[in-house]
Scaffold this motif. Sequence first.
Motif, short mmCIF file in Angstrom:
data_model
loop_
_atom_site.label_atom_id
_atom_site.label_comp_id
_atom_site.label_asym_id
_atom_site.label_seq_id
_atom_site.Cartn_x
_atom_site.Cartn_y
_atom_site.Cartn_z
N ILE A 44 0.83 -1.22 0.00
CA ILE A 44 0.00 0.00 0.00
C ILE A 44 0.87 1.27 0.00
O ILE A 44 0.40 2.35 -0.34
N GLU A 45 2.15 1.11 0.36
CA GLU A 45 3.00 2.29 0.55
C GLU A 45 4.15 2.38 -0.48
O GLU A 45 5.06 3.17 -0.27
N VAL A 46 4.11 1.56 -1.50
CA VAL A 46 5.21 1.64 -2.47
C VAL A 46 4.69 2.05 -3.85
O VAL A 46 3.54 1.81 -4.20
N ASP A 47 5.57 2.65 -4.63
CA ASP A 47 5.26 3.10 -5.99
C ASP A 47 5.84 2.09 -6.99
O ASP A 47 6.69 1.28 -6.64
N PRO A 48 5.41 2.18 -8.24
CA PRO A 48 6.07 1.38 -9.29
C PRO A 48 7.54 1.78 -9.37
O PRO A 48 7.87 2.92 -9.02
N PRO A 49 8.46 0.93 -9.77
CA PRO A 49 8.17 -0.41 -10.31
C PRO A 49 8.00 -1.50 -9.24
O PRO A 49 7.43 -2.55 -9.52
N LEU A 50 8.44 -1.24 -7.98
CA LEU A 50 8.33 -2.30 -6.98
C LEU A 50 6.86 -2.68 -6.76
O LEU A 50 6.52 -3.86 -6.61
N HIS A 51 5.98 -1.66 -6.79
CA HIS A 51 4.55 -1.96 -6.58
C HIS A 51 4.05 -2.97 -7.61
O HIS A 51 3.32 -3.91 -7.27
N ASP A 52 4.45 -2.78 -8.87
CA ASP A 52 3.97 -3.69 -9.94
C ASP A 52 4.43 -5.12 -9.65
O ASP A 52 3.67 -6.08 -9.85
N ARG A 53 5.67 -5.25 -9.18
CA ARG A 53 6.19 -6.62 -8.94
C ARG A 53 5.42 -7.27 -7.80
O ARG A 53 5.06 -8.44 -7.86
N ILE A 54 5.20 -6.51 -6.72
CA ILE A 54 4.51 -7.09 -5.57
C ILE A 54 3.05 -7.40 -5.93
O ILE A 54 2.53 -8.48 -5.66
N ARG A 55 2.40 -6.43 -6.57
CA ARG A 55 0.98 -6.60 -6.91
C ARG A 55 0.80 -7.77 -7.89
O ARG A 55 -0.16 -8.53 -7.82
N GLY A 56 1.76 -7.88 -8.82
CA GLY A 56 1.70 -8.97 -9.80
C GLY A 56 1.74 -10.32 -9.09
O GLY A 56 1.01 -11.26 -9.44
N LEU A 57 2.58 -10.42 -8.08
CA LEU A 57 2.69 -11.69 -7.34
C LEU A 57 1.39 -11.98 -6.61
O LEU A 57 0.87 -13.11 -6.65
N VAL A 58 0.82 -10.97 -5.96
CA VAL A 58 -0.44 -11.19 -5.22
C VAL A 58 -1.53 -11.65 -6.19
O VAL A 58 -2.27 -12.58 -5.90
N ALA A 59 -1.58 -11.01 -7.36
CA ALA A 59 -2.64 -11.34 -8.32
C ALA A 59 -2.55 -12.81 -8.75
O ALA A 59 -3.56 -13.46 -9.01
N ARG A 60 -1.32 -13.34 -8.78
CA ARG A 60 -1.18 -14.74 -9.22
C ARG A 60 -1.61 -15.72 -8.13
O ARG A 60 -2.00 -16.85 -8.43
N ALA A 61 -1.52 -15.31 -6.87
CA ALA A 61 -1.82 -16.26 -5.79
C ALA A 61 -3.18 -16.02 -5.13
O ALA A 61 -3.85 -16.96 -4.70
N PHE A 62 -3.60 -14.76 -5.03
CA PHE A 62 -4.84 -14.41 -4.34
C PHE A 62 -5.94 -14.35 -5.39
O PHE A 62 -6.45 -13.29 -5.74
#
Length: 407
Positions: free
Chosen positions: A92-110
């Motif tokens: 919730i507190e990070v910007d791209p590009p790190l946000h994209d990497r983290i969000r991408g991982l969540v989308a694959r598992a959640f």
Amino acid sequence: MSEPTAIAFDPTSAEQREDPFTVLAQARQEEPVFYAPDLRLWVVTRHDDVLTVLKDHKTFSSVGALTSATAERPPEVTEILAQGHPEMPYIIEVDPPLHDRIRGLVARAFTPRRIEALEPRIEEIAAGLIDGFAALGSVDVVEAFAWPLPLRVLGELFGFPEDDLERIHHWGTDWLLLQQDRPAEELVEHARGLVELQDYCVAAVEERSRRPTDDLLGALVAANDSAADPLSVVEIAGLPLDLMVAGHVTVTRAIGSTLARLFVEPELRGHLLDPSLAPKAIEEILRLESPAQGLFRVTTREVELGGATIPGGARVMAHFASANRDECVFAEPDDYCPERGDIGKHLAFGKGIHFCIGAPLGRLELRVALPMLLRRLSGLRPGEGVAVREPVFFARGFASLPVAWDP
Ligand code: HEM
């Protein structure tokens, strides 16, 4: 420096915790983006301006999205945090590009499938909690139901033992309180709590790496193993931490606020009990009550918005609750109207790249829990004792809500 504002925004006062909406309506008319000097915050109140903030993450960075503190952290607090994982990122507190990497991982598992599969367990957990107090005839519904339900659901999702949930709840509260202005000795305690929660989450990720599991954390670790650009253990560990906290404080508040609303909005009871109407009623309550009233951004440059010039490096509050009652978007914005056609425009779950990743789960929990409470506790009404509002100013809900019924 900005001109002094005529908007008497005082969201920590008892009056505005009860009714934050009147002053925000005045702001939308008179000064839609204003500077609140005591909070050192630019408050954005109109729907279209809030959308601009949420969509332009290059100008409005999410670093410090949860932070409402105006004072520097005392050195003893920073020292304790340095013993934990100060580099741990929270989605919730990070910007791209790190946000994209983290969000991408969540989308694959959640995945939607994983959320749907939880429904029977949500029903069992809710029913078990109600069994525990149904014969009593009265209870503090926040303590007995609205806290433990989402916490247990998330514990189950992540595969955390039930015995650990109370600690996780307290550590999560430490994390949130650490983001506010508090006496140094309290901040020290909250920093210790956050470090324990970080260590707990890191250990849980390491455990899943050694022994794979079917729970969400196991799925995150497995998805990360096959990712092109994998996250580190500490980066993954920020996820259970963030989701556990973001996923229970909000649902707790939504349950409390819906019940309180039900006592003054007689139609709502019937709507929640009607499966074809309940989702619309819940959505409308989320719009009206906005459990997350607003969150924060930091400007990366000077920017014009809503007639104001916000300097670079300024803190901004995107006020979801105000946007959700903007008369330019919602007709009769203060009225409960579950059939309104424009409900899809509400911002109770945010918008843009940080749109709530738990929205489907939050909605599911509310759809299961609220009708069940009404069916099982006949004649549900306000109980004896005082309802206490949530102390965190950017949240709306109850810390305590006594209710009674016919046992
Ligand atoms: C009624 C319930 C809920 C409400 C009102 C709510 C509200 C919000 C809002 C407004 C945001 C946007 C934050 C921003 O723009 O800075 C958000 C993000 C988020 N929410 Fe929720 N939420 C709810 C339930 C949940 C649940 C159940 C979970 C977890 C299972 C969750 C996890 C998250 C996470 C991880 C983010 C950050 C997403 C990102 O930064 O990409 N929320 N939520």
